[in-house]
Design a protein around this motif. Structure first.
Motif, PDB file in Angstrom:
ATOM      1  N   PRO A   1       3.773  56.691 -70.628  1.00 45.65           N
ATOM      2  CA  PRO A   1       4.726  55.566 -70.670  1.00 45.65           C
ATOM      3  C   PRO A   1       6.002  55.846 -69.880  1.00 45.65           C
ATOM      4  O   PRO A   1       6.507  54.960 -69.179  1.00 45.65           O
ATOM      5  CB  PRO A   1       5.013  55.422 -72.172  1.00 45.65           C
TER       6      PRO A   1
ATOM      7  N   THR B   1       2.337  45.435 -70.665  1.00 43.81           N
ATOM      8  CA  THR B   1       2.438  45.277 -72.114  1.00 43.81           C
ATOM      9  C   THR B   1       2.135  46.612 -72.787  1.00 43.81           C
ATOM     10  O   THR B   1       1.553  47.530 -72.179  1.00 43.81           O
ATOM     11  CB  THR B   1       1.443  44.222 -72.630  1.00 43.81           C
ATOM     12  N   SER B   2       2.519  46.716 -74.049  1.00 47.75           N
ATOM     13  CA  SER B   2       2.257  47.967 -74.784  1.00 47.75           C
ATOM     14  C   SER B   2       0.755  48.223 -74.885  1.00 47.75           C
ATOM     15  O   SER B   2       0.312  49.381 -74.857  1.00 47.75           O
ATOM     16  CB  SER B   2       2.877  47.893 -76.182  1.00 47.75           C
TER      17      SER B   2
ATOM     18  N   VAL C   1      -0.384  49.787 -71.586  1.00 43.92           N
ATOM     19  CA  VAL C   1       0.018  51.193 -71.508  1.00 43.92           C
ATOM     20  C   VAL C   1      -0.862  52.050 -72.415  1.00 43.92           C
ATOM     21  O   VAL C   1      -1.274  53.152 -72.047  1.00 43.92           O
ATOM     22  CB  VAL C   1       1.512  51.350 -71.885  1.00 43.92           C
ATOM     23  N   MET C   2      -1.197  51.534 -73.615  1.00 42.99           N
ATOM     24  CA  MET C   2      -2.077  52.263 -74.528  1.00 42.99           C
ATOM     25  C   MET C   2      -3.443  52.490 -73.885  1.00 42.99           C
ATOM     26  O   MET C   2      -4.040  53.571 -74.011  1.00 42.99           O
ATOM     27  CB  MET C   2      -2.247  51.495 -75.835  1.00 42.99           C
TER      28      MET C   2
ATOM     29  N   ASP D   1      -1.319  42.619 -68.768  1.00 43.86           N
ATOM     30  CA  ASP D   1      -1.930  42.991 -70.037  1.00 43.86           C
ATOM     31  C   ASP D   1      -3.232  43.743 -69.755  1.00 43.86           C
ATOM     32  O   ASP D   1      -3.609  43.924 -68.590  1.00 43.86           O
ATOM     33  CB  ASP D   1      -2.198  41.737 -70.873  1.00 43.86           C
TER      34      ASP D   1
END
Length: 477
Positions: free
Chosen positions: A321, A342-343, A346-347, A378
């Motif tokens: 990140p 978006t998170s 990144v995940m 996304d």
């Protein structure tokens, strides 16, 4: 990378204002409503506390223009978005040079608001950085808080200010040259040249001339005398990249220079002193190469005075990140666009193995900035090999909640799901959630897989595979 700051909504229509706040709070943004075009500064607070202002209609265009001027006087670089009904243009002209960045259609849509706030972040950051010189951009691959990267930084601090020869080890793309440049920058030689040469990219018969230079007429084509990299780096640092690919005859000549600190140009018998610090790097296992007779043992020990090993990206996943943020910041600083992830995206990146290491991550971020300029990426927008099932399932669940929010714009109190006291099997939970959404999509599409896949935002073939995986029935293909 994101800026903190609340979003100020100036809107007399209470229902529209509440719709906006509901969507903003859903995406974890603080929002404050001011009902009308007057007395907004008290709610605004300090300029630095705001990320953007969403301005609705005033009673008259004159009032609206006066409000926009007041906001400009309050902070000339505070991003403004005008609220407008779908298909209707704002009643005031948008000056390309002003802080009015565009409009937001009503009723609000998640994707449009997210993109608008991204624009606001980029605009805010660019003007906050104006007039400030950016610090030397050395660290790139050294960004991170993992134990492995902290060890690398510690080693750089320990050896930088000495003249010890350093051998940097690590896979391709991990940032070995970045380490070398940091060693030079923090040494007493920082005001002298840093000269890199890739020993694996130059044929063996030319490498000697590249390193030591040559005299006029030393060989066919030598029409004039020429300095080598050792002379160019005088007083500074010579970085020998991919030293493991150097031929055995050249290894002998390099060893002699390291031992005697003198060399001769090709075609000359005049010795030249070499006041140069040597930093070498390789992705190969030199100890194995020594055993196989491909690398000289005496040269290996000459180079291996102070080894520094750069960890592969898959062993420092917690740094991804931070690296993504730094790479986006670099693209923005070089005015080559921007992008946000978006998170969930990144995940998903954190679960990839990264055979190309940081270089592969940098290439991906640059590609996304080209494909989705100033957009928000996304999981579904990532290239397929970077998508993971768990991240996709989470993204679909969030998308379904967003759709529900748009369908039911009445302000709702968002309840964050609570972890049961006894814990849960997260993988099983996400799998059940995914099956539930697939069944709903098939029901809504009357069993037509192509229509259900479109509703779920996935390829038809992917949905067919999931139906087979979960043993679900389908009416039509």
């Amino acid at each position: 990378m994101s800026l903190d700051g609340k979003v100020l909504i100036i809107e007399a229509d209470g229902e529209r204002a509440q719709q906006l706040r509901a969507v903003l709070e859903f995406i974890d943004r603080d929002a404050e409503i001011v009902a009308g075009c007057e007395a907004w500064q008290e709610a605004a607070g300090k300029p630095e506390a705001l990320l953007a202002v969403l301005v609705g209609g005033c009673e008259t265009d004159t009032q609206l223009e006066r409000l926009l001027q007041q906001i400009h006087d309050f902070d000339p670089h505070l991003p403004i978005f005008l609220l407008a009904e779908k298909g209707k243009e704002p009643t005031v002209a948008i000056d390309a040079g002003s802080a009015i960045l565009g409009r937001v259609e009503m009723p609000p849509r998640y994707s449009q608001l997210t993109n608008a706030l991204h624009q606001a972040e980029v605009y805010r950051e660019s003007h906050q950085a104006a007039g400030r010189q950016r610090p030397v951009d050395l660290f790139r691959s050294l960004v991170g808080s993992s134990r492995a990267i902290q060890t690398v930084r510690k080693h750089i601090q320990q050896v930088a200010d000495s003249d010890a020869t350093v051998l940097i080890l690590g896979e391709s793309g991990t940032g070995k040259e970045v380490v070398a440049r940091n060693l030079h920058y923090y040494s007493a030689r920082r005001d002298k040249p840093f000269v890199p040469i890739n020993c694996g990219a130059i044929p063996g018969d030319l490498l000697e001339s590249e390193l030591f230079g040559h005299e006029k007429g030393a060989f066919t084509g030598a029409i004039s005398a020429r300095q080598g990299r050792f002379e160019m780096a005088e007083g500074g640092t010579l970085f020998l990249d991919e030293i493991g690919d150097m031929s055995l005859p050249m290894q002998v000549k390099l060893l002699r220079v390291l031992q005697e600190r003198t060399f001769e140009r090709v075609g000359s018998n005049k010795s030249i002193e070499a006041n140069v610090r040597i930093i070498a790097a390789t992705h190969r296992n030199l100890e194995e190469a020594v055993k196989e007779g491909k690398f000289r043992e005496d040269l290996f020990y000459r180079l291996n005075v102070f080894p520094i090993e750069m960890p592969p990206l898959r062993e420092r996943v917690e740094d991804i990140p931070l690296l993504v943020n730094e790479l986006i910041r670099r693209i923005e600083h070089e005015k080559r666009g921007s992008v946000r992830l978006t998170s969930a995206a990144v995940m998903s990146l954190c679960q990839y193995t990264w055979p190309g290491n940081v270089r592969e991550l940098a290439n991906l971020i640059e590609r996304l900035a080209i494909l989705y300029p100033f957009g928000v990426v996304d999981v579904a927008e990532l290239p397929e090999k970077f998508q993971t099932e768990d991240a996709l399932a989470e993204a679909r669940a969030k998308k379904a909640a967003e759709d529900q929010l748009v369908l039911n714009p009445t302000p709702i109190e968002y309840q964050e799901p609570r972890l049961p006291r006894g814990g849960i099997d997260l993988k099983e939970h996400l799998s059940n959630l995914e099956q539930s959404f697939i069944k709903q999509a098939l029901d809504d599409a009357d069993g037509v897989v192509a229509h259900a896949a479109k509703r779920l935002g996935m390829r038809r073939t992917t949905l067919v595979e999931k139906l087979r995986k979960y043993g679900l029935q389908r009416a039509n293909a």
